[in-house]
Write a protein that holds these residues in place. Sequence first.
Motif, PDB file in Angstrom:
ATOM      1  N   ALA A  90       7.675  -9.754   1.780  1.00 13.57           N
ATOM      2  CA  ALA A  90       8.154  -9.196   0.336  1.00 13.57           C
ATOM      3  C   ALA A  90       9.110 -10.210   0.460  1.00 13.57           C
ATOM      4  CB  ALA A  90       8.661  -7.729  -0.126  1.00 13.57           C
ATOM      5  N   ASP A 103      -2.247  -1.567   0.893  1.00  9.33           N
ATOM      6  CA  ASP A 103      -1.273  -2.018  -0.382  1.00  9.33           C
ATOM      7  C   ASP A 103       0.542  -2.570   0.410  1.00  9.33           C
ATOM      8  OD1 ASP A 103      -0.040  -2.857  -2.417  1.00  9.33           O
ATOM      9  OD2 ASP A 103       0.778  -1.295  -3.070  1.00  9.33           O
ATOM     10  N   LEU A 133       2.958  -3.072   3.281  1.00 10.99           N
ATOM     11  CA  LEU A 133       3.439  -4.323   3.798  1.00 10.99           C
ATOM     12  C   LEU A 133       3.806  -4.383   5.321  1.00 10.99           C
ATOM     13  CD1 LEU A 133       6.399  -5.218   0.710  1.00 10.99           C
ATOM     14  CD2 LEU A 133       4.236  -6.497   1.217  1.00 10.99           C
ATOM     15  N   ARG A 176       5.565  -0.673  -0.395  1.00 15.05           N
ATOM     16  CA  ARG A 176       4.251  -1.017  -0.624  1.00 15.05           C
ATOM     17  C   ARG A 176       4.464  -1.964  -1.355  1.00 15.05           C
ATOM     18  NH1 ARG A 176      -0.611   2.431  -0.275  1.00 15.05           N
ATOM     19  NH2 ARG A 176      -0.691   4.239   0.328  1.00 15.05           N
ATOM     20  N   ARG A 177       3.667  -3.000  -0.981  1.00 14.90           N
ATOM     21  CA  ARG A 177       3.721  -4.584  -2.356  1.00 14.90           C
ATOM     22  C   ARG A 177       3.994  -3.905  -4.077  1.00 14.90           C
ATOM     23  NH1 ARG A 177       2.907  -8.954  -0.227  1.00 14.90           N
ATOM     24  NH2 ARG A 177       1.587  -8.286   1.363  1.00 14.90           N
ATOM     25  N   ASP A 227       6.027  -5.177  -6.754  1.00 17.98           N
ATOM     26  CA  ASP A 227       5.723  -6.694  -7.399  1.00 17.98           C
ATOM     27  C   ASP A 227       6.417  -6.105  -8.562  1.00 17.98           C
ATOM     28  OD1 ASP A 227       4.897  -7.861  -5.835  1.00 17.98           O
ATOM     29  OD2 ASP A 227       2.966  -7.595  -6.058  1.00 17.98           O
TER      30      ASP A 227
END
Length: 368
Positions: A158, A195, A197, A134-135, A139
């Motif tokens: 990413a 969410d 990627l 997941r992004r 992050d």
Amino acid sequence: MTEAEKARAATIFDVARLAGVSHQTVSRVLNDLPNVRPATRDRVEAAIRQLRYVPSQAARALVTRRSRTLGLIMTGAPDFGPSATALHFNEAAREARYAVIMASLLETDAASLRSAAELLVRQNVEAVVLIAARRSAVDAVQGIELGVPLVAVASQGAAMTHRVSLDQFEGARRATSHLVELGHRDIRHIAGPGDSLDAAERIRGWRAVLGANGLVAREPLVGDWSPASGYRLGRELATDASCTAVFVANDQMALGVIHALADAGRAVPGDVSVVGFDDIPEAEHFAPPLTTVRQEFDLLGRDALATVLGLLGDEEAADPPLRAPALVERASTAAPRSATDPAGALVLPVASTKAPRGERDPAGGPSR
């Protein structure tokens, strides 16, 4: 950005890239250790001054002795792809005589990830690998300076300095192109979570093929990777008589879609062709056997280790290739029976250029 902000943003890896050396060489200079050539030391010190780099305690404490231990963080649910990648990373590490300490997290908030990474560093790992579906996980680790390399196994979306991945965009492009070649014109998509990627790259590949062929990309339906969400969304698609094909973002949701279509009296592939993604071991035993996109998770795990080993050396290693998944053709896809264009004229299915049913490799020829 002010000079002070630049100083806070710079990391040991920024210094290493600017000086053209490994992060361990930077650490040797920071700790005034021997075995650094004078010219190299000068380059590192110049890079430190240029970036206004202020080393953290972790960077100063970076040890030069080898523990031959790596850290691996897995985030999210234990889905097939991340689990298979982790398994093969562990196997490759064992063959290279490295031990792996694993941390698995359901939550991907910054505090949890930072805590897990710092715990691994305290156990003297030489590098940390993050398998990030997941992004939010990617992050959360941005800007963390651990004093050891951090490698993300994450999709193309990413923005990580050190990242390995499979080509999700190309895999989706091949899946959608297969349906277009068969003659389908209304090709729907069931996507993974917002969410994700990988899900975002698969949507992008699907849209690109439809756009290149002048076809309309309807809004994707969004699932959660589970067969139950595939079944729920498949029931919705079953009420749309114009839909003759669906590209599903993973095989588990594709299983639910096939179940839903069967319950609604729509045959696969007679009424609706279905393509999945991943080629899980059960895919060839679906009813009908599933056309899907095979991801080489064993190679992905090994690419992650190769990247780590390159970063642990004194020389920069070449980035691993972006591997394109292969289309595996089985019995869940076929040419549509017929379709009509907006003017009402009969449109015959486009002649397929595919090989006889079976698998085909990335070059398009049959692989078995």
